[in-house]
Scaffold this active site. Structure first.
Site, PDB file in Angstrom:
ATOM      1  N   LYS A  78       0.873  -0.965  -0.041  1.00  6.70           N
ATOM      2  CA  LYS A  78      -0.014  -0.159  -0.074  1.00  6.70           C
ATOM      3  C   LYS A  78       0.943   1.090   0.059  1.00  6.70           C
ATOM      4  CE  LYS A  78      -3.891   1.591   2.599  1.00  6.70           C
ATOM      5  NZ  LYS A  78      -4.916   1.294   3.839  1.00  6.70           N
ATOM      6  N   SER A 154      -9.342   0.536   2.876  1.00  9.42           N
ATOM      7  CA  SER A 154      -8.649   1.806   2.032  1.00  9.42           C
ATOM      8  C   SER A 154      -7.427   1.157   1.134  1.00  9.42           C
ATOM      9  CB  SER A 154      -8.147   2.777   2.927  1.00  9.42           C
ATOM     10  OG  SER A 154      -7.133   2.322   3.933  1.00  9.42           O
ATOM     11  N   SER A 178      -9.781  -1.659   7.148  1.00 12.55           N
ATOM     12  CA  SER A 178      -9.059  -1.522   5.601  1.00 12.55           C
ATOM     13  C   SER A 178      -8.214  -2.554   5.061  1.00 12.55           C
ATOM     14  CB  SER A 178      -8.334  -0.313   5.765  1.00 12.55           C
ATOM     15  OG  SER A 178      -9.083   1.143   6.022  1.00 12.55           O
TER      16      SER A 178
END
Length: 467
Positions: A78, A154, A178
């Site tokens: 990420k 996310s 997330s």
């Protein structure tokens, strides 16, 4: 697609020299170039560095040295993890002017020390504040199983890259769900370890009091291998515990004999769409679970988690909200502005409630080892969907996708979302929840379900995508 698409198989083949790390990484980079224009998982591809690292792995093996348990395994992270020499975007336009990171995040360092090869950084919701990975700066990351639907967030780029088979392992972060939400929507495994179990050093913060980092994978063994090598204390993260590593891989074949299970009811039984209810029942049937338990005041726990998230997140970004308000993603900006107006007394009350709730939930684990709960209210919604219907009421989608994840990360419990496939629908996840520091128990149960064919994570059929 790659002949070897799982981390364990790749490491075995590279160590045995039936596959070179350089050949594999070359193929991975080619597939990213071919498919990512449609998938939009990657915001940065580190082709030159990845190939150099792959050559080092091959050279070490040729000289009789073992690079580690993840030798030659490509992974991506990420884009809130620091990568040496790269600007840490955290999904934001504002961060583009920052200096490049001076060193890798601890989690990246530990994976590299085990022989894994970093190939890039992945798309996310701005500053990790969202469950959809629809980013106004870097675009949406769709679900690889149906490009008209969401990947979740996310950590959507992280989940989608694994579901698409572009890489076998990725890292994400989980503050309110997330990791688990995109794992559910994309049909893969996602582990949120105990708060403080894995170092967050070098991961851009969101809500310091309950930020976590963890891995995504398509098999339980791959998740366990990544988790094992990332464990250990880290002076760069003050909440990363000094506990000795508790290795999960050797425990995966122990089965579930003697473990006590229960299904979460009350809050976790309301608002379920049929697919979510069916998924929980499928796992419960496989584990022969009939007992139900209530996590007291879970709805209030979710409300308290929202208050703490909004308060801490907005405080972190207050200088940027003052100076560069219009450079935020509008969906993120409005929630940060609202959070900045929350009275301090509300925040303090939410923290007091948090301690009460944590003690009540932990007491449940005196009589239960693993709790089952849905991960998301339903399967991945369409990309343009703005609302959800929960208990007959139409509510905003973005905050309510985390209906069943927020009350749990709030108190730092270890959780793995396992993927269930039902006929003629997208995948959906079920949460396995345990007491703090019982990750090995969760991975044992997940391995049992995987071996029984109850959970599975097939690669999305990318051959159908336009090149």
């Amino acid at each position: 697609m790659m002949q070897f698409s799982e981390a364990a198989a790749i490491a075995e083949a590279v160590q045995a020299q039936t596959l070179s790390a350089e050949t594999l990484v070359t193929q991975v980079l080619a597939e990213i170039e071919r498919y990512d224009a449609r998938l939009n998982c990657f915001t940065t591809v580190l082709a030159e560095a990845a190939l150099a690292d792959a050559r080092q792995v091959d050279q070490a093996i040729a000289m009789g040295r073992s690079p580690g348990s993840l030798a030659g395994v490509p992974f991506a992270v990420k884009n809130l993890f620091d990568i040496q020499g790269q600007v840490t975007l955290a999904g934001a336009k504002i961060n583009q002017v920052n200096l490049p990171a001076s060193q890798d995040a601890t989690a990246i360092t530990r994976l590299k020390q085990a022989g894994a090869i970093l190939v890039g950084a992945l798309n996310m919701d701005e500053y990790a504040y969202g469950f959809v990975t629809v980013n106004s700066h870097y675009g949406a990351t769709p679900n690889p199983h149906n490009l008209n639907h969401m990947s979740g967030g996310s950590s959507g780029g992280s989940a989608a890259a694994v579901a698409a088979g572009l890489v076998p392992l990725t890292l994400g972060s989980d503050t309110n769900g997330s990791i688990r939400v995109p794992a559910s929507f994309c049909g893969i495994y996602g582990l949120k370890p105990t708060y403080g179990r894995l170092s967050r050093a070098g991961a851009y913060p969101f809500v310091a009091s309950f930020d976590h980092v963890g891995p995504f994978g398509r098999t339980v063994r791959d998740i366990a291998m990544a988790y094992d090598v990332m464990q250990g204390p880290d002076e760069r993260d003050p909440v990363c515990s000094g506990r000795s590593p508790d290795l999960a891989v050797p425990q995966l074949d122990r089965g579930i004999e003697g473990l006590r299970f229960a299904i979460a009811d009350d809050h976790f039984a309301r608002g379920l769409q049929p697919e979510a209810a069916a998924a929980v029942q499928q796992v419960a049937k496989a584990l022969q679970v009939v007992q139900r338990i209530t996590l007291p005041e879970a709805a209030r726990a979710r409300a308290a988690a929202y208050l703490i998230t909004a308060s801490e997140g907005s405080h972190l970004h207050l200088p940027r909200l003052r100076d560069r308000l219009m450079d935020f993603d509008p969906a993120t900006r409005d929630r940060f502005v609202a959070g900045a107006m929350i009275p301090a007394s509300w925040y303090l009350q939410a923290q007091r409630f948090r301690h009460w709730y944590r003690d009540r939930v932990r007491a449940i684990f005196q009589t239960v080892d693993v709790i089952l709960a849905p991960t998301t209210p339903g399967v991945a919604p369409p990309l343009d969907q703005k609302t959800l219907t929960i208990d007959g009421q139409e509510v905003p989608l973005r905050p309510n996708v985390g209906l069943y994840t927020q009350p749990l990360s709030f108190i730092g419990l270890p959780i793995i979302s396992v993927p269930i496939w039902l006929p003629e629908t997208l995948p959906i996840g079920v949460q396995l929840i345990a007491a703090p520091y019982q990750e090995t128990t969760l991975l044992r149960v997940a391995a049992y379900l995987e071996a029984a064919g109850v959970t599975t994570a097939p690669i999305a059929p990318l051959a159908a995508l336009p090149a």
